[in-house]
Design a protein around this motif. Structure first.
Motif, mmCIF file in Angstrom:
data_model
loop_
_atom_site.group_PDB
_atom_site.id
_atom_site.type_symbol
_atom_site.label_atom_id
_atom_site.label_comp_id
_atom_site.label_asym_id
_atom_site.label_seq_id
_atom_site.Cartn_x
_atom_site.Cartn_y
_atom_site.Cartn_z
ATOM 1 N N ARG A 158 -11.710 -35.647 7.077
ATOM 2 C CA ARG A 158 -10.878 -36.127 6.217
ATOM 3 C C ARG A 158 -9.544 -36.256 6.373
ATOM 4 N N ARG A 159 -9.308 -35.054 7.280
ATOM 5 C CA ARG A 159 -7.731 -35.036 7.841
ATOM 6 C C ARG A 159 -7.542 -36.002 8.761
ATOM 7 N N ASP A 176 -5.967 -24.191 -4.361
ATOM 8 C CA ASP A 176 -7.011 -24.791 -4.210
ATOM 9 C C ASP A 176 -8.243 -23.554 -3.668
ATOM 10 N N ARG A 191 -0.515 -27.635 3.830
ATOM 11 C CA ARG A 191 -0.542 -28.364 2.675
ATOM 12 C C ARG A 191 -0.605 -27.692 1.487
ATOM 13 N N GLU A 223 -7.376 -34.288 0.304
ATOM 14 C CA GLU A 223 -6.437 -33.947 -0.916
ATOM 15 C C GLU A 223 -6.921 -32.643 -1.264
ATOM 16 N N ASP A 279 -6.891 -39.226 7.236
ATOM 17 C CA ASP A 279 -5.745 -39.061 6.080
ATOM 18 C C ASP A 279 -6.289 -39.332 4.625
ATOM 19 N N THR A 280 -7.351 -38.467 4.328
ATOM 20 C CA THR A 280 -7.881 -38.693 2.999
ATOM 21 C C THR A 280 -8.276 -37.292 2.387
ATOM 22 N N LYS A 314 -6.869 -29.944 -4.506
ATOM 23 C CA LYS A 314 -7.012 -29.728 -6.046
ATOM 24 C C LYS A 314 -6.829 -28.536 -6.595
#
Length: 521
Positions: free
Chosen positions: A350-351, A400, A486, A357, A354-355, A359
């Motif tokens: 995902r990194r 998170d 992040r 995220e 670039d997806t 929470k």
């Protein structure tokens, strides 16, 4: 990996060099300024040089004439001594119309010399190596300076003189020695006559018959000689070569030169960019292949352990329940291990796309860290690792939870894989206001100074072989540092005297809780 990248940049570098060289040649403008030699001064020098050579020749012939008059009547030893004082004389033969012939040989004759005989007298032993003089030479009058004849040996010549009627003297002369002696004298004599030419900046070279330079004046001689003055004497052929002065001024066309420089820089820059990109692409390709191999290895080990432990647990499920429970506990550990591996791979994927995220949710950081530590405890204790933990993070915070658990798991996994030799793990978690600090230490082999920055890059490990003694994908620390960033924090390697120590610092703002009447009661 470097060779394909070099094959990309080398042609670009060669093209840049060719562009620079070609541009320099095209931009070059040369202007020649010629200064003619002073012909009058050079002719005066040539005349002086010719007179000196004529003087030497006349002096040598005078010595020969004097020896010719003395040889027929002098004692043998006196004639031999006199002949030894004159350069080049190897043999003297005296022929008389009345009386015996005479032979005078100086003591330093090298090798076998040609014979000199008079026609119709004694026959030579070796006609091919002999000079037979005509009988008329003894009868007719010879020129004042004598007569010269060739011999079978090119460097030797025969000089005949007639000191008086009815007497003929023949000298066998080594002309190479005579010319060498004359050259030595001329070289010394030239110092003074060449001084004015040197001061005037003329360019002159005096050469022997074989092309050797006897003397030079001036160093900037360009191209063929402007004039050549030959001088022929008894001592060989000489020549005086002169050159005009030549000054070459060189300029360059700025536009052409600038264009060549710009093109060369563009080529070099393009080659550099291609080299870096191709090198990076090759490195990434190699890392990804290695990553796939390591992931396959990582997946294969827990799957094998799962299968083995499940089979063993099934066999002893009724007969030995305690052993079955232990085996099922190992199965649970391997499932946790697989979950961490899959989580790391998915997070990295995902990194890269670039997806990824985060929470943030309300959670208890201490519970998350403690729960993660407890999942590792059986495996760590089974490896003999003593765990010292101090967790002071009991305040609700907004962060998170999955990211915190993943970072903690990756740090503990490193201790399990690489630091079992130290047999100690220290974990401390402190929540101070809005900041959560987590430190994980061990007494393992530590991390070399050269690898302190490299270990936070993807696919990087202290050792890069798959069979280095401990498995791993090389993603744990990279993912941990990325997740910490992040979350607005940092993950760093601390200085320590023994083993390795990692510190995680992330914001943990307090989370407000909604309390119901039932909760309050």
């Amino acid at each position: 990996m470097m060779r394909p990248a070099l094959l990309t940049i080398l042609p670009m570098l060669a093209a840049a060099v060719l562009v620079m060289v070609g541009g320099e040649r095209m931009a070059r403008r040369e202007v020649e300024t010629r200064t003619p030699a002073d012909r009058t001064r050079l002719l005066d020098f040539a005349d002086s040089f010719r007179r000196e050579l004529v003087r030497l020749e006349s002096l040598y012939l005078d010595h020969m004439e004097d020896l010719a008059y003395r040889s027929p009547y002098a004692k043998q030893e006196d004639a031999t001594a006199a002949a030894a004082e004159i350069s080049g004389i190897r043999l003297i033969r005296v022929f008389r119309q009345k009386g015996n012939d005479l032979t005078i040989s100086p003591p330093f004759n090298p090798g076998r010399l040609p014979e000199i005989e008079l026609e119709k007298r004694k026959r030579p032993f070796d006609p091919e190596n002999a000079v037979v003089l005509g009988a008329a030479l003894l009868e007719k009058d010879l020129p004042k300076n004598g007569s010269w004849l060739a011999s079978p040996v090119p460097s030797l010549q025969v000089h005949c003189r007639q000191p008086e009627p009815g007497v003929l003297v023949a000298f066998l002369i080594d002309m190479a020695q005579v010319r060498e002696r004359a050259s030595g004298h001329v070289a010394s004599w030239l110092e003074e006559p060449l001084a004015p030419l040197r001061e005037a900046g003329e360019r002159v070279q005096i050469e022997l018959a074989d092309g050797r330079a006897l003397a030079k004046v001036g160093s900037d001689r360009h191209g063929p000689a402007a004039s050549i003055i030959p001088i022929r004497t008894l001592f060989g052929d000489w020549q005086i070569r002169t050159w005009d002065g030549l000054v070459v001024s060189r300029t360059y066309d700025p536009a052409t030169l600038a264009t060549a420089v710009v093109l060369a820089i563009v080529l070099l820059a393009s080659g550099g960019v291609l080299f870096i990109q191709q090198k990076r692409a090759l490195r990434l390709a190699s890392e990804r292949v290695s990553f796939v191999n390591r992931v396959s290895h990582e997946l294969g080990t827990p799957l094998t352990n799962l299968t083995l432990n499940l089979d063993l647990a099934t066999e002893v499920l009724t007969s030995r329940p305690a052993e079955a429970r232990r085996r099922l506990g190992l199965v649970a550990e391997e499932i946790e291990r697989l979950s961490r591996l899959v989580a790391n791979v998915l997070t990295f994927s995902r990194r890269e796309r670039d997806t990824l995220e985060l929470k943030p949710v309300r959670c208890m950081p201490g519970e998350i860290i403690g729960r993660t530590l407890e999942s590792f405890r059986p495996a760590l204790e089974r490896r003999g690792i003593v765990i010292e933990a101090r967790i002071s993070a009991d305040n609700p915070a907004l962060l998170d939870a999955d990211a915190l658990s993943q970072i903690t798991g990756n740090l503990l996994s490193n201790v399990e894989k690489y630091a079992t030799a130290g047999r100690w793990l220290g974990l401390e978690a402190v929540q101070d206001g809005g900041l959560l600090t987590l430190e994980v230490r061990d007494h393992g082999p530590g991390i070399p100074a050269v690898s302190r920055q490299r270990i936070f890059k993807p696919f990087e490990r202290v050792l890069q072989t798959t069979n280095e003694g401990a498995s791993g994908t090389g993603l744990g620390l990279a993912i941990g540092q990325d997740l910490a960033g992040r979350m607005g924090g940092t993950l760093e390697l601390m200085e320590t005297g023994q083993g390795a120590a990692f510190r995680l610092r992330i914001p943990a703002p307090p989370a407000l809780a909604i309390v119901t009447d039932t909760d309050a009661a």
